[in-house]
Design a protein around this motif. Structure first.
Motif, PDB file in Angstrom:
ATOM      1  N   UNK A   4       0.945  -0.967  -0.082  1.00 13.10           N
ATOM      2  CA  UNK A   4      -0.103   0.028  -0.169  1.00 13.10           C
ATOM      3  C   UNK A   4       0.947   1.052   0.022  1.00 13.10           C
ATOM      4  N   UNK A   5       1.362   1.639  -0.923  1.00 14.94           N
ATOM      5  CA  UNK A   5       2.319   2.774  -1.228  1.00 14.94           C
ATOM      6  C   UNK A   5       1.735   3.548  -2.411  1.00 14.94           C
ATOM      7  N   UNK A   6       1.849   4.907  -2.419  1.00 18.47           N
ATOM      8  CA  UNK A   6       1.332   5.716  -3.545  1.00 18.47           C
ATOM      9  C   UNK A   6       2.505   6.333  -3.991  1.00 18.47           C
ATOM     10  N   UNK A   7       2.590   6.167  -5.582  1.00 22.32           N
ATOM     11  CA  UNK A   7       3.644   6.868  -5.952  1.00 22.32           C
ATOM     12  C   UNK A   7       3.298   7.733  -7.396  1.00 22.32           C
ATOM     13  N   UNK A   8       3.963   8.632  -8.087  1.00 22.96           N
ATOM     14  CA  UNK A   8       3.323   9.216  -9.165  1.00 22.96           C
ATOM     15  C   UNK A   8       2.997   8.031 -10.136  1.00 22.96           C
ATOM     16  N   UNK A   9       3.827   7.074 -10.355  1.00 20.46           N
ATOM     17  CA  UNK A   9       3.688   6.190 -11.429  1.00 20.46           C
ATOM     18  C   UNK A   9       2.319   5.314 -11.290  1.00 20.46           C
ATOM     19  N   UNK A  10       1.986   5.121  -9.908  1.00 19.67           N
ATOM     20  CA  UNK A  10       0.803   4.350  -9.787  1.00 19.67           C
ATOM     21  C   UNK A  10      -0.499   5.218  -9.515  1.00 19.67           C
ATOM     22  N   UNK A  11      -0.264   6.503  -9.559  1.00 18.56           N
ATOM     23  CA  UNK A  11      -1.391   7.589  -9.376  1.00 18.56           C
ATOM     24  C   UNK A  11      -1.853   8.126 -10.471  1.00 18.56           C
ATOM     25  N   UNK A  12      -0.972   8.647 -11.289  1.00 19.52           N
ATOM     26  CA  UNK A  12      -1.288   9.748 -12.447  1.00 19.52           C
ATOM     27  C   UNK A  12      -1.936   9.104 -13.636  1.00 19.52           C
ATOM     28  N   UNK A  13      -2.648   9.725 -14.719  1.00 17.50           N
ATOM     29  CA  UNK A  13      -2.839   9.402 -15.840  1.00 17.50           C
ATOM     30  C   UNK A  13      -1.724   9.217 -16.855  1.00 17.50           C
ATOM     31  N   UNK A  14      -1.888   8.276 -17.576  1.00 19.04           N
ATOM     32  CA  UNK A  14      -0.754   7.963 -18.760  1.00 19.04           C
ATOM     33  C   UNK A  14      -0.350   9.213 -19.279  1.00 19.04           C
ATOM     34  N   UNK A  15      -1.262  10.076 -19.551  1.00 15.68           N
ATOM     35  CA  UNK A  15      -0.661  11.396 -20.419  1.00 15.68           C
ATOM     36  C   UNK A  15      -0.733  12.519 -19.142  1.00 15.68           C
ATOM     37  N   UNK A  16      -0.197  12.195 -18.121  1.00 14.83           N
ATOM     38  CA  UNK A  16      -0.126  13.540 -17.104  1.00 14.83           C
ATOM     39  C   UNK A  16       0.535  14.586 -17.318  1.00 14.83           C
ATOM     40  N   UNK A  17       1.536  14.382 -18.375  1.00 12.71           N
ATOM     41  CA  UNK A  17       2.235  15.734 -18.561  1.00 12.71           C
ATOM     42  C   UNK A  17       1.400  16.783 -19.323  1.00 12.71           C
ATOM     43  N   UNK A  18       0.207  16.487 -19.939  1.00 13.90           N
ATOM     44  CA  UNK A  18      -0.507  17.231 -21.004  1.00 13.90           C
ATOM     45  C   UNK A  18      -1.681  17.450 -20.140  1.00 13.90           C
ATOM     46  N   UNK A  19      -2.064  16.690 -19.145  1.00 13.78           N
ATOM     47  CA  UNK A  19      -3.438  16.881 -18.616  1.00 13.78           C
ATOM     48  C   UNK A  19      -3.488  17.933 -17.450  1.00 13.78           C
ATOM     49  N   UNK A  20      -4.715  18.489 -17.327  1.00 16.15           N
ATOM     50  CA  UNK A  20      -4.979  19.726 -16.455  1.00 16.15           C
ATOM     51  C   UNK A  20      -5.462  18.933 -15.217  1.00 16.15           C
ATOM     52  N   UNK A  21      -4.805  19.009 -14.180  1.00 16.72           N
ATOM     53  CA  UNK A  21      -5.214  18.188 -12.946  1.00 16.72           C
ATOM     54  C   UNK A  21      -5.241  19.191 -11.883  1.00 16.72           C
ATOM     55  N   UNK A  76       7.206  18.161  -3.960  1.00 13.23           N
ATOM     56  CA  UNK A  76       7.003  17.251  -4.930  1.00 13.23           C
ATOM     57  C   UNK A  76       5.586  16.391  -4.857  1.00 13.23           C
ATOM     58  N   UNK A  77       5.151  15.880  -5.991  1.00 13.66           N
ATOM     59  CA  UNK A  77       4.074  14.978  -6.038  1.00 13.66           C
ATOM     60  C   UNK A  77       4.385  13.728  -5.237  1.00 13.66           C
ATOM     61  N   UNK A  78       5.645  13.243  -5.480  1.00 16.17           N
ATOM     62  CA  UNK A  78       6.157  11.941  -4.659  1.00 16.17           C
ATOM     63  C   UNK A  78       6.273  12.224  -3.450  1.00 16.17           C
ATOM     64  N   UNK A  79       6.672  13.194  -2.923  1.00 14.02           N
ATOM     65  CA  UNK A  79       6.575  13.553  -1.364  1.00 14.02           C
ATOM     66  C   UNK A  79       5.366  13.486  -0.756  1.00 14.02           C
ATOM     67  N   UNK A  80       4.459  14.098  -1.352  1.00 16.95           N
ATOM     68  CA  UNK A  80       3.064  14.367  -0.818  1.00 16.95           C
ATOM     69  C   UNK A  80       2.435  12.967  -0.841  1.00 16.95           C
ATOM     70  N   UNK A  81       2.402  12.316  -1.979  1.00 17.93           N
ATOM     71  CA  UNK A  81       1.735  11.058  -1.968  1.00 17.93           C
ATOM     72  C   UNK A  81       2.163   9.956  -1.074  1.00 17.93           C
ATOM     73  N   UNK A  82       3.687  10.017  -0.752  1.00 16.88           N
ATOM     74  CA  UNK A  82       4.307   9.032   0.046  1.00 16.88           C
ATOM     75  C   UNK A  82       3.751   9.246   1.685  1.00 16.88           C
ATOM     76  N   UNK A  83       3.519  10.583   1.943  1.00 15.64           N
ATOM     77  CA  UNK A  83       2.953  11.047   3.101  1.00 15.64           C
ATOM     78  C   UNK A  83       1.423  10.686   3.392  1.00 15.64           C
ATOM     79  N   UNK A  84       0.644  10.439   2.268  1.00 13.32           N
ATOM     80  CA  UNK A  84      -0.623  10.233   2.476  1.00 13.32           C
ATOM     81  C   UNK A  84      -1.211   9.425   3.251  1.00 13.32           C
ATOM     82  N   UNK A  85      -1.048   7.969   2.999  1.00 17.86           N
ATOM     83  CA  UNK A  85      -1.586   6.768   3.855  1.00 17.86           C
ATOM     84  C   UNK A  85      -1.491   7.012   5.358  1.00 17.86           C
ATOM     85  N   UNK A  86      -2.500   6.958   6.221  1.00 19.00           N
ATOM     86  CA  UNK A  86      -2.285   7.345   7.641  1.00 19.00           C
ATOM     87  C   UNK A  86      -1.270   6.587   8.301  1.00 19.00           C
TER      88      UNK A  86
END
Length: 392
Positions: A4-21, A76-86
């Motif tokens: 149970x770990x969150x990373x940008x790779x298992x969280x973002x859309x495949x085209x995240x570089x051009x998506x408006x999130x 970074x998104x990576x840092x904030x995702x990693x800190x999200x699970x309680x």
């Protein structure tokens, strides 16, 4: 045991570089949330431009407004995702939240043929999973399981309704599945949904329950659909099966509405037409080694997303802060988990992943609703927080 770990790779859309999130992040330093956008690998705080996600979604062109907004980097998104699970959270550092705030949290029911049949089965089984298999076979023989081409409210649908009534097989779920009026109910109060990485709640009275993987469309107060995200409309099949009047007890419990990871706003590269063709996958991984996988396409929906939005928000019912609308259960897991004929039900600790290439992945761990983090930050707390920060 599933990871149970969150990373940008298992969280973002495949085209995240051009998506408006757009999303929301909790800021411990100020005791409140920030509205954020992803730029490169960083999350940017744009709360100075949009005090709430509701305010962003109310813009004439939310995507353009978000692109034009200036803000400060939170990390970074990576840092904030990693800190999200309680279990892994440092309470002194930011973590990701559900992207919804003041919007109403609504849900459409019985919009896919396969889930409609499962609702009929729940009703006839009276909450008993052991009786479901035989009833499923009986109903399938009578009406089939491919009603996706049948337009609700059409003459053909009304003819089928007459036949089913004559054979004593009519159900309130068939009424909203093929009748003219959609089932749209309140899934959760504003501010109560939880995001990716959070524990999702199962009421401890339930012994037959399941995830409900769905697309959630974001509807502005004007009725315009401005974006989309993913949701899990966690359901207690035994509770709703006992009586449809227990819908609120089956649906609205602590941490039982999960939404995220981000709202993808409509722009020149992404629109409602992409949602109409989206494929959503479901994976359930248990601590007992159990694994379930499934997928379905929004193309199989019997009511168009725009029609559902119009049935929810119109001259007869307004939502001044807009709404997040779950589009309906695409499929319900029915595979036996423990005993033959026992069907599927959750076990505490299950990791549920709901994903779509265009929207990313929503990942939650199933826990008892009374063991999940309690909901303590409501609308009044948000207003006070924003006022203290000079944002109102």
């Amino acid at each position: 045991m599933p990871q149970f770990a969150l990373t940008p790779e298992n969280t973002l859309p495949v085209d995240a570089a051009t998506a408006t999130l757009a999303g929301r992040v909790w800021l411990p330093a100020v005791g409140g949330p920030a509205v954020v956008t992803l730029r490169g690998a960083e999350l940017i705080d744009v709360t100075a431009s949009f005090a709430t996600m509701r305010d962003l979604c109310e813009q004439a062109d939310p995507a353009a407004a978000l692109h034009a907004a200036k803000g400060e980097t939170l990390g970074s998104l990576a840092q904030i995702l990693a800190n999200t699970p309680v279990d892994k959270r440092d309470p002194n550092k930011p973590w990701l939240l559900s992207p919804l705030d003041l919007q109403a949290v609504k849900a459409a029911g019985v919009t896919f043929a396969i889930s409609m049949l499962e609702r009929v089965i729940e009703e006839k089984a009276r909450g008993n999973p052991g009786a479901a298999a035989a009833i499923r076979e009986e109903i399938g023989k009578l009406i089939g399981d491919d009603l996706s081409k049948l337009k609700p409210g059409s003459p053909e649908a009304m003819k089928l309704k007459e036949v089913l009534i004559a054979q004593g097989a009519w159900s309130q779920y068939l009424e909203v599945g093929i009748g003219p009026d959609a089932e749209i109910f309140t899934k959760a109060p504003p501010m109560s949904s939880v995001g990716t990485g959070f524990d999702a709640g199962l009421h401890p009275i339930s012994t037959w329950n399941n995830p409900e993987p769905e697309v959630v469309i974001i509807v502005a107060s004007s009725g315009a659909v401005v974006g989309a995200t993913l949701g899990n409309d966690v359901n207690l099949r035994d509770v709703e099966g006992r009586s449809a009047l227990l819908l609120a007890k089956a649906k609205d419990n602590n941490a039982a509405a999960t939404v995220g990871p981000f709202i993808r706003l409509f722009d020149g590269k992404f629109s409602l037409d992409h949602i109409r063709k989206a494929t959503v996958t479901l994976t359930v991984e248990g601590e007992d080694g159990f694994k379930l996988e499934g997928s379905s396409s929004i193309a199989k929906i019997s009511r168009d997303p725009a029609d559902l939005a119009a049935q929810m928000l119109n001259k007869n019912h307004q939502y001044p802060d807009g709404a997040g609308l779950y589009l309906g259960t695409m499929f319900a897991p029915i595979e036996d988990r423990d005993t033959p004929g026992g069907g599927f039900t959750h076990k505490y600790g299950d990791i549920v992943t709901i994903a779509a290439p265009e929207l990313g992945a929503l990942i939650n761990r199933m826990r008892r609703s009374d063991e999940c983090e309690p909901w303590t930050f409501g609308t009044s707390h948000l207003m006070r927080s924003l006022a203290r920060r000079g944002l109102l």
